[in-house]
Design a protein around this motif. Structure first.
Motif, PDB file in Angstrom:
ATOM      1  N   GLU A 294      29.939  44.157  -9.790  1.00  8.71           N
ATOM      2  CA  GLU A 294      30.437  44.652  -8.514  1.00  8.71           C
ATOM      3  C   GLU A 294      31.032  43.566  -7.629  1.00  8.71           C
ATOM      4  OE1 GLU A 294      30.571  47.834  -7.921  1.00  8.71           O
ATOM      5  OE2 GLU A 294      29.548  48.287  -9.799  1.00  8.71           O
ATOM      6  N   GLY A 295      30.865  42.305  -7.967  1.00  8.89           N
ATOM      7  CA  GLY A 295      31.337  41.216  -7.125  1.00  8.89           C
ATOM      8  C   GLY A 295      32.847  41.064  -7.148  1.00  8.89           C
ATOM      9  N   PRO A 296      33.418  40.371  -6.156  1.00 13.65           N
ATOM     10  CA  PRO A 296      34.873  40.213  -6.076  1.00 13.65           C
ATOM     11  C   PRO A 296      35.464  39.426  -7.233  1.00 13.65           C
ATOM     12  CG  PRO A 296      33.780  38.826  -4.444  1.00 13.65           C
ATOM     13  CD  PRO A 296      32.729  39.728  -5.013  1.00 13.65           C
ATOM     14  N   ASP A 297      34.675  38.581  -7.880  1.00 13.49           N
ATOM     15  CA  ASP A 297      35.163  37.790  -9.010  1.00 13.49           C
ATOM     16  C   ASP A 297      34.667  38.320 -10.346  1.00 13.49           C
ATOM     17  OD1 ASP A 297      36.649  35.875  -7.517  1.00 13.49           O
ATOM     18  OD2 ASP A 297      34.784  34.898  -6.945  1.00 13.49           O
ATOM     19  N   ASP A 298      34.139  39.540 -10.371  1.00 15.63           N
ATOM     20  CA  ASP A 298      33.594  40.120 -11.597  1.00 15.63           C
ATOM     21  C   ASP A 298      34.657  40.874 -12.390  1.00 15.63           C
ATOM     22  OD1 ASP A 298      31.141  39.061 -11.078  1.00 15.63           O
ATOM     23  OD2 ASP A 298      30.302  40.866 -10.192  1.00 15.63           O
TER      24      ASP A 298
END
Length: 418
Positions: free
Chosen positions: A396-400
């Motif tokens: 769910e992270g911005p860099d995932d």
């Protein structure tokens, strides 16, 4: 009664009325003055408290000093300041700017691949472990080979791909009588890499050397709920990590808050978003404006987020075709990425076929791959659509979001032994 008597009565009554009015007016003025005095007093008290709090915050020798952030926001500019004061804590706006600056430094692709391998290895995917356990048996009977094929099918590898892998493993004489788990793993790894396509070109068009100095346009397609808009935002961030200037088009004008969602992701990476001024606007018009703005601003990449209402299949496909035609009046569309939810497994294949028939797809993005027990969809979707998986979602992270690497994927599901 004489007329003069009535005149006197009238004058007296008038004087009485004037007196009453004057009294009421004086009473109201007194109340207003009292209220104003009270407000002035409260303001003075607040100012005094503000000065005391600031003095306490600036005094280095006071252990109980309050942080600067607790000072009243309307502290007068003329308040005295010590010649040498302790550094003040950042204001809320400064903290927000700092957080934005931190988010504006996205993670590089290399470290994303490392996390991909780690997450796949620790996911709930029993695919690789089950195959290794079966293939490591002393002898492999027909029932064992059926178990191998069943395991592949349950992992959503697909019937054709499963049959091909089993056939290749059975024909490899090295598998028969082999008991060393490491050797079995190496053989299985080779077969899976061949099935996925170890030499397939998976590089995004915008990252190829031939794209230098040109505007690369990417259309994001897929049904609602697959994470299409979120993936568009993360993809923009991935390009920023590679030093690209990005513009986004919020061409999903029918889903509520779709444009706001895209703007939220774009803000984290300082990306410009072109959107309509109202819901239900013509998405092709938004895409056209975005293409013009991206070209005029010297952007490297334009990412176009589109609608995904599959229940209106014909209208949706006509709309996607129109968006593409309108953009190509300004600049070619170099990439069409289909976003699929990996957890849907074979259920997502019909969705994929609909989009593949309606608009030319150049690559696939698989979201939620790290939390899925159906990692075999990588093979089945490639075999069905004849296009490569180019990106995978890790969380769910911005860099995932990472560029798909077959070796990293296979090592992750088999368990990295290196």
């Amino acid at each position: 009664m004489a007329d003069w008597v009535w005149i006197v009565i009238a004058v007296v009554a008038l004087i009485a009325i004037i007196g009453v009015i004057a009294g009421v007016t004086a009473h109201r003025r007194a109340q207003q003055t009292h209220t104003a005095n009270n407000a002035h007093t409260v303001h003075n008290v607040e100012q005094q408290e503000q000065r005391e709090q600031k003095k306490q915050a600036q005094a280095p020798s006071q252990p109980s000093a309050q942080p600067q952030s607790n000072a009243h926001p309307h502290q007068p500019a003329s308040s005295p300041k010590p010649a040498q004061s302790a550094p003040s804590a950042p204001s809320p706006s400064s903290a927000q700017q700092s957080a934005t600056q931190q988010l504006a430094a996205p993670e590089k692709s290399a470290s994303r691949l490392v996390r991909l391998r780690s997450r796949l290895a620790h996911s709930r995917n029993p695919f690789g472990a089950t195959l290794l356990r079966i293939l490591s048996r002393d002898t492999l009977s027909e029932e064992d080979w059926e178990d191998v094929e069943d395991t592949l099918l349950m992992a959503d590898v697909g019937a054709d791909a499963s049959e091909h892998i089993v056939s290749q493993l059975r024909s490899d004489s090295r598998v028969t009588g082999q008991h060393d788990p490491q050797q079995i793993r190496a053989l299985l790894r080779d077969q899976l890499l061949d099935a996925i396509g170890r030499d397939t070109d998976r590089q995004l068009e915008a990252l190829k050397p031939s794209a230098q100095g040109k505007l690369s346009v990417i259309m994001m397609v897929g049904v609602n709920g697959t994470g299409k808009t979120t993936t568009a935002g993360k993809l923009g961030r991935l390009f920023v990590a590679e030093g690209k200037k990005v513009v986004m088009a919020a061409a999903d004008t029918f889903r509520a808050a779709a444009a706001e969602q895209l703007e939220t992701w774009a803000h984290q990476s300082s990306i410009t978003v072109v959107r309509a001024d109202h819901d239900g606007a013509d998405p092709a018009s938004v895409a056209f404006d975005a293409a013009h703005q991206a070209k005029e601003s010297g952007a490297d990449v334009l990412i176009v987020d589109t609608a995904g209402r599959l229940q209106n299949k014909r209208n949706l496909m006509d709309q996607l075709g129109k968006i593409r035609r309108v953009i190509e009046k300004t600049t070619p569309v170099g990439e069409v990425l289909l976003v699929l939810d990996a957890t849907t497994g074979q259920n997502g294949m019909e969705q994929a076929r609909v989009f593949a028939q309606a608009i030319g797809i150049t690559g696939i993005v698989l979201t939620k791959l790290d939390g899925s027990a159906k990692g075999g969809i990588v093979l089945s979707v490639q075999n069905a659509l004849k296009v490569p998986v180019k990106l995978v979602g890790l969380g769910e992270g911005p860099d995932d979001l990472a560029v798909f690497d077959p070796a990293t994927f296979v090592d992750g599901i088999l368990g990295d032994r290196n």
